[in-house]
Design a protein around this motif. Structure first.
Motif, PDB file in Angstrom:
ATOM      1  N   GLY A  81       0.836  -1.200   0.000  1.00 51.14           N
ATOM      2  CA  GLY A  81       0.000   0.000   0.000  1.00 51.14           C
ATOM      3  C   GLY A  81       0.862   1.238   0.000  1.00 51.14           C
ATOM      4  N   THR A  82       0.195   2.366   0.146  1.00 49.38           N
ATOM      5  CA  THR A  82       0.893   3.649   0.155  1.00 49.38           C
ATOM      6  C   THR A  82       0.842   4.232   1.554  1.00 49.38           C
ATOM      7  N   TYR A  83       1.999   4.636   2.053  1.00 52.60           N
ATOM      8  CA  TYR A  83       2.150   5.204   3.381  1.00 52.60           C
ATOM      9  C   TYR A  83       2.904   6.522   3.257  1.00 52.60           C
ATOM     10  N   THR A  84       3.078   7.210   4.363  1.00 50.75           N
ATOM     11  CA  THR A  84       3.949   8.384   4.399  1.00 50.75           C
ATOM     12  C   THR A  84       4.855   8.275   5.614  1.00 50.75           C
ATOM     13  N   VAL A  85       6.024   8.898   5.519  1.00 49.27           N
ATOM     14  CA  VAL A  85       6.917   8.951   6.660  1.00 49.27           C
ATOM     15  C   VAL A  85       6.214   9.803   7.712  1.00 49.27           C
ATOM     16  N   SER A  86       5.909   9.193   8.858  1.00 47.14           N
ATOM     17  CA  SER A  86       5.142   9.882   9.892  1.00 47.14           C
ATOM     18  C   SER A  86       6.025  10.570  10.919  1.00 47.14           C
ATOM     19  N   SER A  87       7.203  10.025  11.172  1.00 47.90           N
ATOM     20  CA  SER A  87       8.135  10.664  12.102  1.00 47.90           C
ATOM     21  C   SER A  87       9.538  10.127  11.849  1.00 47.90           C
ATOM     22  N   ARG A  88      10.498  10.885  12.367  1.00 44.70           N
ATOM     23  CA  ARG A  88      11.911  10.516  12.219  1.00 44.70           C
ATOM     24  C   ARG A  88      12.602  10.650  13.568  1.00 44.70           C
ATOM     25  N   MET A  89      13.580   9.791  13.812  1.00 40.05           N
ATOM     26  CA  MET A  89      14.349   9.843  15.053  1.00 40.05           C
ATOM     27  C   MET A  89      15.816   9.646  14.675  1.00 40.05           C
ATOM     28  N   GLY A  90      16.678  10.493  15.211  1.00 35.46           N
ATOM     29  CA  GLY A  90      18.095  10.436  14.872  1.00 35.46           C
ATOM     30  C   GLY A  90      18.764   9.133  15.272  1.00 35.46           C
ATOM     31  N   ALA A  91      18.584   8.705  16.512  1.00 32.50           N
ATOM     32  CA  ALA A  91      19.235   7.485  16.991  1.00 32.50           C
ATOM     33  C   ALA A  91      18.533   6.963  18.232  1.00 32.50           C
TER      34      ALA A  91
ATOM     35  N   GLN B 173      22.275  -0.604  18.533  1.00 29.73           N
ATOM     36  CA  GLN B 173      22.232   0.860  18.408  1.00 29.73           C
ATOM     37  C   GLN B 173      21.938   1.191  16.945  1.00 29.73           C
ATOM     38  N   ILE B 174      20.849   1.931  16.702  1.00 32.60           N
ATOM     39  CA  ILE B 174      20.448   2.260  15.337  1.00 32.60           C
ATOM     40  C   ILE B 174      20.321   3.768  15.169  1.00 32.60           C
ATOM     41  N   GLU B 175      20.351   4.200  13.905  1.00 33.93           N
ATOM     42  CA  GLU B 175      20.197   5.614  13.581  1.00 33.93           C
ATOM     43  C   GLU B 175      19.365   5.760  12.311  1.00 33.93           C
TER      44      GLU B 175
ATOM     45  N   ALA C  77       2.459   0.741  10.596  1.00 31.20           N
ATOM     46  CA  ALA C  77       2.284  -0.082  11.793  1.00 31.20           C
ATOM     47  C   ALA C  77       1.425  -1.269  11.410  1.00 31.20           C
ATOM     48  N   LYS C  78       1.717  -2.411  12.006  1.00 29.23           N
ATOM     49  CA  LYS C  78       0.925  -3.605  11.742  1.00 29.23           C
ATOM     50  C   LYS C  78       0.850  -4.417  13.019  1.00 29.23           C
ATOM     51  N   ASP C  79      -0.354  -4.754  13.422  1.00 27.32           N
ATOM     52  CA  ASP C  79      -0.583  -5.571  14.614  1.00 27.32           C
ATOM     53  C   ASP C  79       0.154  -5.032  15.838  1.00 27.32           C
ATOM     54  N   GLY C  80       0.138  -3.698  15.994  1.00 23.65           N
ATOM     55  CA  GLY C  80       0.758  -3.081  17.152  1.00 23.65           C
ATOM     56  C   GLY C  80       2.267  -2.909  17.061  1.00 23.65           C
ATOM     57  N   VAL C  81       2.869  -3.255  15.937  1.00 23.42           N
ATOM     58  CA  VAL C  81       4.317  -3.117  15.757  1.00 23.42           C
ATOM     59  C   VAL C  81       4.582  -1.990  14.771  1.00 23.42           C
ATOM     60  N   SER C  82       5.401  -1.020  15.179  1.00 24.35           N
ATOM     61  CA  SER C  82       5.779   0.070  14.280  1.00 24.35           C
ATOM     62  C   SER C  82       6.806  -0.429  13.276  1.00 24.35           C
ATOM     63  N   VAL C  83       6.633   0.011  12.033  1.00 22.79           N
ATOM     64  CA  VAL C  83       7.561  -0.379  10.972  1.00 22.79           C
ATOM     65  C   VAL C  83       8.347   0.862  10.574  1.00 22.79           C
ATOM     66  N   ALA C  84       9.683   0.734  10.544  1.00 21.38           N
ATOM     67  CA  ALA C  84      10.546   1.873  10.256  1.00 21.38           C
ATOM     68  C   ALA C  84      11.810   1.419   9.543  1.00 21.38           C
ATOM     69  N   PHE C  85      12.338   2.298   8.709  1.00 21.19           N
ATOM     70  CA  PHE C  85      13.654   2.092   8.101  1.00 21.19           C
ATOM     71  C   PHE C  85      14.701   2.546   9.114  1.00 21.19           C
ATOM     72  N   SER C  86      15.863   1.884   9.136  1.00 21.58           N
ATOM     73  CA  SER C  86      16.963   2.309   9.995  1.00 21.58           C
ATOM     74  C   SER C  86      18.236   1.596   9.568  1.00 21.58           C
TER      75      SER C  86
ATOM     76  N   MET D 263      19.313  -1.479   6.829  1.00 24.86           N
ATOM     77  CA  MET D 263      20.097  -1.324   5.606  1.00 24.86           C
ATOM     78  C   MET D 263      21.532  -0.976   5.979  1.00 24.86           C
ATOM     79  N   LYS D 264      22.400  -0.974   4.980  1.00 28.83           N
ATOM     80  CA  LYS D 264      23.787  -0.575   5.204  1.00 28.83           C
ATOM     81  C   LYS D 264      23.821   0.891   5.615  1.00 28.83           C
ATOM     82  N   LYS D 265      24.876   1.273   6.309  1.00 36.28           N
ATOM     83  CA  LYS D 265      25.002   2.626   6.850  1.00 36.28           C
ATOM     84  C   LYS D 265      24.912   3.692   5.756  1.00 36.28           C
TER      85      LYS D 265
END
Length: 188
Positions: free
Chosen positions: A108-118, A126-128, A135-144, A166-168
């Protein structure tokens, strides 16, 4: 003894202005004679800077999937485990493989809803460059990406994770491309 003539203030201001314009002109000419960046058609390596832009290709594995929409967007293919950064002219600016978590968003189509530095991911890594988009079934989905650049361990702990890692260098490029409100098209 004769008294020297004083120049009016407008004469001083005019003289200084002409001198400044002459100095700026000389510096501009010198700068124009220096090296200039040249466009390249070389595809960047994985250590290329975040702003590097690969040449669009038409191979099946790197071609933007049909049905992923139009315009500036991030395209995420669940089956190919690949992301494309597509600009407003429909050119692919970067494509790369990813390691999805155990919970994937529905197509489907989504939009970036928020961003967090690290932060620390739910797997303790440790991610950034975290960009939440679904979100699906109470789990947030995010790239990092992992701060240390390591690939994530296989998901065998039974934990429900929504991180798409993904790679740094790819995470840095995605972070620069995807602001809050950027469209994310998820396809099979």
């Amino acid at each position: 003894m004769p008294v020297p003539a004083r120049l009016p203030s407008w004469a001083w201001v005019t003289g200084l202005t002409v001198g400044a314009i002459a100095a700026v002109t000389v510096l501009a000419v010198q700068a124009d004679q220096g090296p200039h960046p040249a466009a390249t058609s070389a595809k960047p390596s994985s250590s290329a800077p975040a702003g590097a832009r690969p040449t669009p290709t038409a191979s099946a594995s790197t071609k933007v999937p049909d049905g992923s929409g139009t315009g500036r967007r991030v395209v995420y293919s669940l089956d190919d485990k690949r992301v494309w950064l597509v600009d407003a002219s429909e050119a692919t600016r970067r494509t790369f493989t990813v390691w999805p978590g155990t919970v994937s968003p529905d197509p489907g189509t989504y939009t970036v809803s928020s961003r967090m530095g690290a932060t620390t991911g739910s797997d303790g890594v440790q991610i950034e460059h975290i960009m939440y988009f679904a979100a699906k079934d109470g789990v947030s989905v995010a790239f990092s990406n992992a701060v240390d650049g390591a690939s994530p361990p296989p998901a065998d702990s039974g934990a429900r994770t929504g991180g798409v890692r993904m790679k740094k260098a790819d995470g840095t490029a995605l972070w620069a491309f995807g602001m809050v409100g950027t469209t994310v098209a998820v396809v099979k």
